[in-house]
Motif scaffolding. Structure first.
Motif, mmCIF file in Angstrom:
data_model
loop_
_atom_site.group_PDB
_atom_site.id
_atom_site.type_symbol
_atom_site.label_atom_id
_atom_site.label_comp_id
_atom_site.label_asym_id
_atom_site.label_seq_id
_atom_site.Cartn_x
_atom_site.Cartn_y
_atom_site.Cartn_z
ATOM 1 N N GLU A 161 0.847 -1.194 0.000
ATOM 2 C CA GLU A 161 0.000 0.000 0.000
ATOM 3 C C GLU A 161 0.880 1.241 0.000
ATOM 4 O O GLU A 161 1.980 1.225 0.553
ATOM 5 C CB GLU A 161 -0.891 0.025 1.251
ATOM 6 C CG GLU A 161 -1.767 -1.211 1.390
ATOM 7 C CD GLU A 161 -2.664 -1.154 2.614
ATOM 8 O OE1 GLU A 161 -3.872 -0.934 2.438
ATOM 9 O OE2 GLU A 161 -2.163 -1.341 3.728
ATOM 10 N N THR B 189 -4.342 0.995 -1.691
ATOM 11 C CA THR B 189 -3.956 -0.412 -1.657
ATOM 12 C C THR B 189 -3.729 -0.882 -3.083
ATOM 13 O O THR B 189 -4.676 -1.040 -3.854
ATOM 14 C CB THR B 189 -5.063 -1.263 -0.996
ATOM 15 O OG1 THR B 189 -5.352 -0.732 0.304
ATOM 16 C CG2 THR B 189 -4.639 -2.719 -0.872
ATOM 17 N N GLY C 136 -2.286 -3.833 -3.891
ATOM 18 C CA GLY C 136 -2.693 -5.232 -3.916
ATOM 19 C C GLY C 136 -2.228 -5.957 -5.164
ATOM 20 O O GLY C 136 -1.045 -5.971 -5.508
ATOM 21 N N LEU D 52 2.042 -5.706 2.714
ATOM 22 C CA LEU D 52 0.878 -6.568 2.887
ATOM 23 C C LEU D 52 1.370 -7.987 3.162
ATOM 24 O O LEU D 52 2.357 -8.432 2.571
ATOM 25 C CB LEU D 52 0.010 -6.583 1.630
ATOM 26 C CG LEU D 52 -0.742 -5.288 1.293
ATOM 27 C CD1 LEU D 52 -1.354 -5.372 -0.101
ATOM 28 C CD2 LEU D 52 -1.829 -5.012 2.322
ATOM 29 N N THR E 239 -6.891 -1.142 7.918
ATOM 30 C CA THR E 239 -5.576 -1.684 7.602
ATOM 31 C C THR E 239 -5.622 -3.206 7.630
ATOM 32 O O THR E 239 -6.471 -3.795 8.296
ATOM 33 C CB THR E 239 -4.507 -1.170 8.589
ATOM 34 O OG1 THR E 239 -4.821 -1.629 9.910
ATOM 35 C CG2 THR E 239 -4.449 0.354 8.589
#
Length: 291
Positions: free
Chosen positions: A69, A100, A102, A131, A178
């Motif tokens: 992130e 984010t 991801g 992450l 979060t």
């Protein structure tokens, strides 16, 4: 108490694109210090930008991210963001952008049109937050937090206050969601005052002094543009302002997994990095809609 381990002085500034003149306080290749879950910190100290009507906004053009992130804290100035997942917007003084990446997206960030035309002081911190492996391929999302949405915690004895960007402080919770336990506090501490900050024993702790000077646990002095890192274990930290201080306090549960980073990708294995590059080349990260 948390035991101070190291004080890092800010390195020389370098440009990211043509809009951000930053000092890289740490990065994901740094080993041996308790930085997790934080991967990178770029600090753009206060800088005046002249009005820039002729050439368009300064900044960084389209680039990919996967596996973590990005968090941008705006102290002064305005930045406009957009990404290939439809997220974006403009953040100004006091606002925070929490993106984010991801599974992957394309991203760009420029000074806002208004800031470009008018010029002004610019000061930002950008963080990369890791992450865990199980969430690295999560669906991208964007959280834009205006200054008005950030809870403010006042300290006793008129010692100052904290803007609670993420996590919890004195029983008050921040509005950001979060993936792992994280505290992010934007603190002002008044000269001559002391405050005890409740930091869980399991958290790593990092403190950036943006302005002023502080004493940590009654003994170690940390000054402007210096970053303090701490040993594992111990709970809480006591900070005393030797001069009016502006501080960013980060704490978080470490993610005890391998970190393999390459440019804008941070994964757990080399194979995942190679796959990320292939996916970008194949267009799987999408593209940013041009307005």
């Amino acid at each position: 108490m948390k035991k101070l381990m190291n004080i890092r002085r800010a390195p020389a500034k370098h440009w990211v694109g043509d809009g951000f003149e930053v000092q890289s306080m740490f990065g994901y290749h740094d080993k041996g210090e308790n930085l997790s879950p934080f991967l990178l910190m770029d600090y753009n100290p206060p800088r005046y930008f002249e009005p820039n009507r002729e050439y368009g906004p300064r900044g960084v053009g389209e680039h990919p991210h996967r596996g973590f992130e990005t968090v941008t804290v705006a102290y002064q100035g305005e930045v406009s963001h957009s990404d290939s997942y439809g997220g974006g917007g403009t953040i100004g003084t006091g606002d925070v952008q929490w993106m984010t990446a991801g599974s992957g997206l394309m991203h760009q960030e420029f000074h806002s049109e208004k800031f470009s035309k008018e010029g002004g002081m610019f000061e930002m911190v950008q963080l990369w937050v890791n992450l865990p492996a199980k969430d690295k391929m999560t669906t991208p999302k964007y959280q834009a937090i205006t200054s008005a949405e950030i809870p403010v915690v006042e300290f006793a004895d008129n010692a100052g206050y904290a803007r609670l960007i993420a996590g919890e402080l004195n029983g008050i919770k921040g509005s950001v969601t979060t993936f792992t336990p994280i505290n992010m506090w934007d603190v002002r501490l008044n000269a001559g005052k002391t405050n005890l900050f409740a930091v869980p024993e399991s958290h790593n702790l990092i403190i950036l002094v943006l302005d002023g000077e502080i004493k940590v646990n009654g003994k170690d002095v940390v000054g402007r543009s210096e970053l303090a890192t701490f040993a594992s274990g111990g709970a809480d930290v006591e900070l005393t302002a030797l001069a009016d201080a502006k501080i960013l306090i980060l704490s978080g549960e470490p993610i005890n997994e391998p970190i393999v980073g390459y440019g804008p990708f941070v994964m757990n294995t080399e194979a995942e990095i190679i796959q990320a590059m292939r996916d970008v080349q194949a267009g799987k990260f999408g593209s940013i809609a041009q307005h």
